[in-house]
Design an enzyme around this catalytic site. Sequence first.
Site, PDB file in Angstrom:
ATOM      1  N   CYS A 268      -3.295 -22.278  -5.824  1.00 50.76           N
ATOM      2  CA  CYS A 268      -2.657 -23.477  -5.269  1.00 50.76           C
ATOM      3  C   CYS A 268      -1.456 -23.134  -4.391  1.00 50.76           C
ATOM      4  O   CYS A 268      -0.945 -23.989  -3.677  1.00 50.76           O
ATOM      5  CB  CYS A 268      -2.234 -24.438  -6.373  1.00 50.76           C
ATOM      6  SG  CYS A 268      -3.611 -25.381  -7.007  1.00 50.76           S
TER       7      CYS A 268
ATOM      8  N   HIS B 138      -4.325 -36.812   7.419  1.00 47.16           N
ATOM      9  CA  HIS B 138      -4.333 -35.746   8.442  1.00 47.16           C
ATOM     10  C   HIS B 138      -2.924 -35.189   8.677  1.00 47.16           C
ATOM     11  O   HIS B 138      -2.549 -34.848   9.793  1.00 47.16           O
ATOM     12  CB  HIS B 138      -4.978 -36.236   9.756  1.00 47.16           C
ATOM     13  CG  HIS B 138      -6.471 -36.325   9.648  1.00 47.16           C
ATOM     14  ND1 HIS B 138      -7.092 -37.281   8.882  1.00 47.16           N
ATOM     15  CD2 HIS B 138      -7.450 -35.556  10.178  1.00 47.16           C
ATOM     16  CE1 HIS B 138      -8.397 -37.110   8.953  1.00 47.16           C
ATOM     17  NE2 HIS B 138      -8.650 -36.074   9.719  1.00 47.16           N
TER      18      HIS B 138
ATOM     19  N   GLU C 172      -6.830 -35.926  -6.716  1.00 43.01           N
ATOM     20  CA  GLU C 172      -6.733 -34.846  -5.733  1.00 43.01           C
ATOM     21  C   GLU C 172      -8.121 -34.263  -5.484  1.00 43.01           C
ATOM     22  O   GLU C 172      -8.460 -33.886  -4.368  1.00 43.01           O
ATOM     23  CB  GLU C 172      -5.768 -33.761  -6.223  1.00 43.01           C
ATOM     24  CG  GLU C 172      -5.569 -32.670  -5.190  1.00 43.01           C
ATOM     25  CD  GLU C 172      -4.493 -31.668  -5.574  1.00 43.01           C
ATOM     26  OE1 GLU C 172      -3.684 -31.957  -6.465  1.00 43.01           O
ATOM     27  OE2 GLU C 172      -4.474 -30.585  -4.963  1.00 43.01           O
TER      28      GLU C 172
END
Length: 415
Positions: free
Chosen positions: A268, A313, A354
């Site tokens: 991560c 984005h 997520e």
Amino acid sequence: MKCLNCDHDVAKLDNEHLIACSGLTLQEYAIRHCLPLELLVSTDQLNQRPQAADFISIATTPGEAARAVLEGLRLSGLLGSEGEFAVIPGGIRWLDLLLWDLNFLNEYGFRFCQDYEFDESTNRVVARNKLRSLRRNLLGRPRDAMTPVPPPDFATALAVCIGHCGEMQAGYLFIALTRRVDADEAVVWLEREHGVAMHCLSGDDEEPVLLRTRTTADSGRLLAALEPQLRPMPGVWDRFHASTPELTVAKELSFDSAHFITDHPAKCSNQHGGRYVLRVKVRGRIDPITGCVVDFGYLKKVVTREIVELFDHHHLNYVAGELAWRSTTEVMCVFIWQRLIEYLPALAELELYETPQSSCRYTGPSLAEFQASGGNSVLTWFQQETLGRSPWRSLLRPEAGESMRTVGRVRSARL
Ligand SMILES: [Zn+2]
């Protein structure tokens, strides 16, 4: 054809018969008997253009009450125009309120109309309730110019506006006004006359302007101040004091974002991206007029503007200082909650995915608690004034670090 309300055979089932036999409009008759409008409306009733000759011209100045009601409808953005006509729309559950308006607005030559339109995009017949008058009846007449008419009573106008466009959420009253200048006047007037604080939730370029009572106590003061005007409006007082069922509605939106977790011991810490799914839940009573807890369109608009447009984005670590150190789903939920609670005081829970397998659920402070305590410090560690001022930071400075080390050594020696 048999009328299902009165059991009589009638040549034509129209508003003329229905209003005489039951007081219902054709649209209400269709709903009561669960019939498609296509079966009831004849083709000659469809898409009819109103004729100016069917409307009366008004030469006298309408009275104070009529002017205040018209002003209230203008404030709420409901007063519109169609060619040479002024129109005020009213959905099916608003019919009695629309007729209450008409009781005053007939001084302007308004009449009730139920228009039937064939909607070519859906091949459906739709009915639209409207008050309609000649636009020229609303414009200033030469007589008015010679003897100026004072502006209508603002309390009544504002109450009419709130009666038509006000929305209650978790005890907070939301009012959408079409023009900023009117919103500013309403904010000043409510504060000055009744000590009611309003909070403006819209940006400068936004129309309509969205106002919200600052606290639930402000809602109470506002409703108490305008109770004499609001109570007579059909359905309005009940809307703001609903005892209808309470339930939870949810809206799901998604955004694609990149992030990394600083110092994470595994992968991560690498920059990576994915599709996040956010489910926003709002709990409240059903508004008896709209049939909704909160309009899904409003929910989508607020969450899109405050969250999706910020994150989609984009790199989560760089869109907001609060997320720069940790863009975990947990910290994101606290951040999202704080951005939404002003617009959605009935916010009940956030769920943030997520990945389809990794998610977080969060219920944060109420709007009152948030106003009292401010933002959560978990988000603001790197924004705090005292950061970098702990005594330990002197160890980072070579010259001060020397004395610090001396103090430390002295203490060690004593121990
Ligand atoms: Zn009948």
